[in-house]
Design a protein around this motif. Structure first.
Motif, mmCIF file in Angstrom:
data_model
loop_
_atom_site.group_PDB
_atom_site.id
_atom_site.type_symbol
_atom_site.label_atom_id
_atom_site.label_comp_id
_atom_site.label_asym_id
_atom_site.label_seq_id
_atom_site.Cartn_x
_atom_site.Cartn_y
_atom_site.Cartn_z
ATOM 1 N N ARG A 307 0.826 -1.213 0.000
ATOM 2 C CA ARG A 307 0.000 0.000 0.000
ATOM 3 C C ARG A 307 0.861 1.265 0.000
ATOM 4 N N MET A 308 1.993 1.236 0.699
ATOM 5 C CA MET A 308 2.852 2.414 0.741
ATOM 6 C C MET A 308 3.364 2.767 -0.653
ATOM 7 N N PHE A 309 3.757 1.758 -1.443
ATOM 8 C CA PHE A 309 4.251 2.016 -2.796
ATOM 9 C C PHE A 309 3.124 2.510 -3.704
ATOM 10 N N TRP A 310 1.931 1.961 -3.482
ATOM 11 C CA TRP A 310 0.770 2.424 -4.253
ATOM 12 C C TRP A 310 0.497 3.893 -3.960
ATOM 13 N N ASN A 311 0.572 4.262 -2.668
ATOM 14 C CA ASN A 311 0.344 5.657 -2.286
ATOM 15 C C ASN A 311 1.356 6.592 -2.946
ATOM 16 N N ILE A 312 2.623 6.193 -2.918
ATOM 17 C CA ILE A 312 3.670 7.037 -3.508
ATOM 18 C C ILE A 312 3.414 7.250 -4.997
ATOM 19 N N PHE A 313 3.107 6.168 -5.696
ATOM 20 C CA PHE A 313 2.844 6.281 -7.132
ATOM 21 C C PHE A 313 1.608 7.140 -7.387
ATOM 22 N N HIS A 314 0.576 6.942 -6.574
ATOM 23 C CA HIS A 314 -0.670 7.700 -6.726
ATOM 24 C C HIS A 314 -0.424 9.197 -6.528
ATOM 25 N N TYR A 315 0.382 9.541 -5.524
ATOM 26 C CA TYR A 315 0.669 10.949 -5.262
ATOM 27 C C TYR A 315 1.502 11.567 -6.388
ATOM 28 N N ILE A 316 2.521 10.841 -6.837
ATOM 29 C CA ILE A 316 3.397 11.373 -7.894
ATOM 30 C C ILE A 316 2.603 11.643 -9.170
ATOM 31 N N VAL A 317 1.783 10.678 -9.559
ATOM 32 C CA VAL A 317 0.985 10.853 -10.774
ATOM 33 C C VAL A 317 -0.017 11.993 -10.599
ATOM 34 N N GLY A 318 -0.639 12.076 -9.422
ATOM 35 C CA GLY A 318 -1.625 13.127 -9.181
ATOM 36 C C GLY A 318 -1.035 14.522 -9.273
ATOM 37 N N TYR A 319 0.106 14.728 -8.600
ATOM 38 C CA TYR A 319 0.729 16.048 -8.641
ATOM 39 C C TYR A 319 1.315 16.350 -10.021
ATOM 40 N N SER A 320 1.750 15.325 -10.735
ATOM 41 C CA SER A 320 2.230 15.536 -12.108
ATOM 42 C C SER A 320 1.095 16.008 -13.007
ATOM 43 N N ILE A 321 -0.084 15.431 -12.814
ATOM 44 C CA ILE A 321 -1.246 15.852 -13.603
ATOM 45 C C ILE A 321 -1.548 17.327 -13.359
ATOM 46 N N ILE A 322 -1.500 17.746 -12.099
ATOM 47 C CA ILE A 322 -1.804 19.146 -11.788
ATOM 48 C C ILE A 322 -0.785 20.080 -12.433
ATOM 49 N N ALA A 323 0.504 19.749 -12.305
ATOM 50 C CA ALA A 323 1.546 20.609 -12.877
ATOM 51 C C ALA A 323 1.406 20.716 -14.394
ATOM 52 N N LEU A 324 1.222 19.573 -15.059
ATOM 53 C CA LEU A 324 1.077 19.589 -16.514
ATOM 54 C C LEU A 324 -0.210 20.293 -16.936
ATOM 55 N N ALA A 325 -1.275 20.109 -16.157
ATOM 56 C CA ALA A 325 -2.562 20.722 -16.505
ATOM 57 C C ALA A 325 -2.479 22.239 -16.454
ATOM 58 N N VAL A 326 -1.882 22.770 -15.399
ATOM 59 C CA VAL A 326 -1.768 24.228 -15.280
ATOM 60 C C VAL A 326 -0.922 24.785 -16.421
ATOM 61 N N TRP A 327 0.188 24.110 -16.731
ATOM 62 C CA TRP A 327 1.024 24.561 -17.853
ATOM 63 C C TRP A 327 0.243 24.531 -19.161
ATOM 64 N N ASN A 328 -0.532 23.481 -19.384
ATOM 65 C CA ASN A 328 -1.250 23.341 -20.649
ATOM 66 C C ASN A 328 -2.394 24.340 -20.769
ATOM 67 N N VAL A 329 -2.991 24.701 -19.647
ATOM 68 C CA VAL A 329 -4.040 25.724 -19.686
ATOM 69 C C VAL A 329 -3.458 27.057 -20.150
ATOM 70 N N PHE A 330 -2.326 27.435 -19.582
ATOM 71 C CA PHE A 330 -1.695 28.691 -20.005
ATOM 72 C C PHE A 330 -1.218 28.606 -21.457
ATOM 73 N N LYS A 331 -0.746 27.438 -21.860
ATOM 74 C CA LYS A 331 -0.352 27.254 -23.254
ATOM 75 C C LYS A 331 -1.560 27.426 -24.171
ATOM 76 N N GLY A 332 -2.700 26.900 -23.746
ATOM 77 C CA GLY A 332 -3.922 27.066 -24.531
ATOM 78 C C GLY A 332 -4.338 28.518 -24.647
#
Length: 386
Positions: A307-332
């Motif tokens: 479960r600990m490894f699942w949590n780490i992966f889940h957090y990394i992917v989640g925060y990556s989505i937010i960072a990329l999303a904000v960048w892509n919104v401004f790019k749009g």
């Protein structure tokens, strides 16, 4: 007294020059450097352009001069006809590239792909000559060619864009004017018509695409993460935090899919592409699908050793989505040349969410520390911060 009246008159003249914007002169009053007179002309509705032509009925050939006003800096302009359809694919373009050093080049370019860089090539009909000139901010493309298919009625389009320092032609803007720069033209009758309905649908789809993706990826996704990270620390809420998190992210995911679909439709039907924006959008969708699959089908129980490894992966992917999303919104926003009010509104939303996150971070740690002090020392306090 006379000097006062003269000063007032000069002041009013100065205000008139500033307040009243300069408008391009009508096409029929423009004098070409070569003193060539064309039989007909038309002021095109957008991009400060005009078209001049002389049709030769005996041969089916036509002499054309496309005039683009107010060209500043290194730029490219193009005028094209499409013998087969009203779309971008199949257009046969006459291109002029003007550089800051004063040089100018004219050539022909067949458009066979939405990812065209306006490469030089032969057109599908005979071209007898093509040249270009730059005079007082006007770039003019001169061309003589044989009308294809023994017809005088053609679909035509015109565009402008910037040239990079290395000479690369940059994509044109996706502003309202750039999306309306096409229509039909009859060289014999002189009738010019706009295809406004089609351009309006493109603009509507563009706006829908922007709104869906800004709200889903750029606003709801961060809100869902905030709900999961901070509400779970409060024991009294029970599973409420998870239900809110799941509802918010599910809505964002569904809206994101709809926004992605509109983007694909715009690209496939109207030829509007931007490689970085598209690649990040595809990456976002893939990461979001991965998150959904892991959360629904592959989430281990809380006491599972993985479960600990699942949590780490889940957090990394989640925060990556937010960072990329904000960048892509401004790019749009940059791609669509959005008005500053929309950019400022989104910046205000992101700043507000960041402030809320900071405040909740402080409150959460105060709450957690308080729980540690009131509990017995032998009790183990497990703090899970998502």
């Amino acid at each position: 007294m006379a000097s006062i009246r003269k000063s007032v008159l000069l002041f009013l003249t100065f205000l008139t020059v500033i307040i009243i914007p300069a408008t391009p002169q009508p096409c029929n009053s423009y004098k070409f450097p070569n003193n060539f007179n064309y039989a007909a002309c038309e002021d095109l509705p957008v991009l400060e352009s005009s078209l001049h032509w002389k049709y030769h009925p005996s041969s089916g050939a036509v002499d054309v001069a496309f005039n683009k006003a107010n060209v500043k800096g290194s730029s490219w302009v193009a005028w094209a006809i499409n013998p087969t359809s009203k779309g971008m694919l199949g257009s046969q373009a006459f291109v002029a590239v003007y550089k800051q050093d004063g040089s100018i080049k004219a050539y022909t370019s067949p458009i066979t792909s939405y990812a065209t860089m306006l490469q030089e090539g032969n057109l599908t009909f005979p071209v007898y000559g093509v040249s270009a000139s730059y005079t007082n901010g006007h770039v003019i493309i001169f061309a003589s060619f044989q009308l294809p298919g023994n017809t005088t009625l053609v679909n035509h389009a015109w565009q402008e864009g910037l040239v990079s320092d290395d000479g690369t032609l940059r994509p044109h803007s996706f502003s309202r004017a750039n999306l309306q720069s096409f229509g039909t033209l009859d060289f014999l009758s002189g009738k010019v018509s706009e295809t406004g309905g089609n351009s309006d649908s493109r603009i509507t789809l563009r706006n829908v695409h922007g709104v869906l993706n800004t709200i889903s990826w750029g606003v709801l996704m961060p809100i869902g993460v905030i709900l999961a990270r901070y509400l779970k620390a409060f024991d009294g809420l029970g599973p409420t935090w998870f239900q809110l998190h799941r509802a918010c992210q599910s809505l964002a995911f569904l809206m994101g899919i709809a926004g992605f679909g509109t983007g694909l439709y715009i690209g496939n039907h109207y030829g509007i592409h931007n490689a970085p924006h598209r690649c990040v959008g595809i990456t976002l969708l893939c990461l979001a699908i991965t998150q959904v699959c892991l959360a629904v089908f592959l989430r281990p129980k809380k006491d599972h050793k993985y479960r600990m490894f699942w949590n780490i992966f889940h957090y990394i992917v989640g925060y990556s989505i937010i960072a990329l999303a904000v960048w892509n919104v401004f790019k749009g926003f940059d791609i669509l040349n959005a008005q500053n009010i929309w950019k400022k509104t989104y910046v205000g939303s992101i700043i507000s969410l960041a402030i809320i996150a900071v405040v909740l971070e402080v409150i959460t740690w105060i709450w957690v520390c308080k729980k540690k002090r009131v509990k017995e020392p032998e009790n183990h306090v497990e703090i899970v911060i998502g």
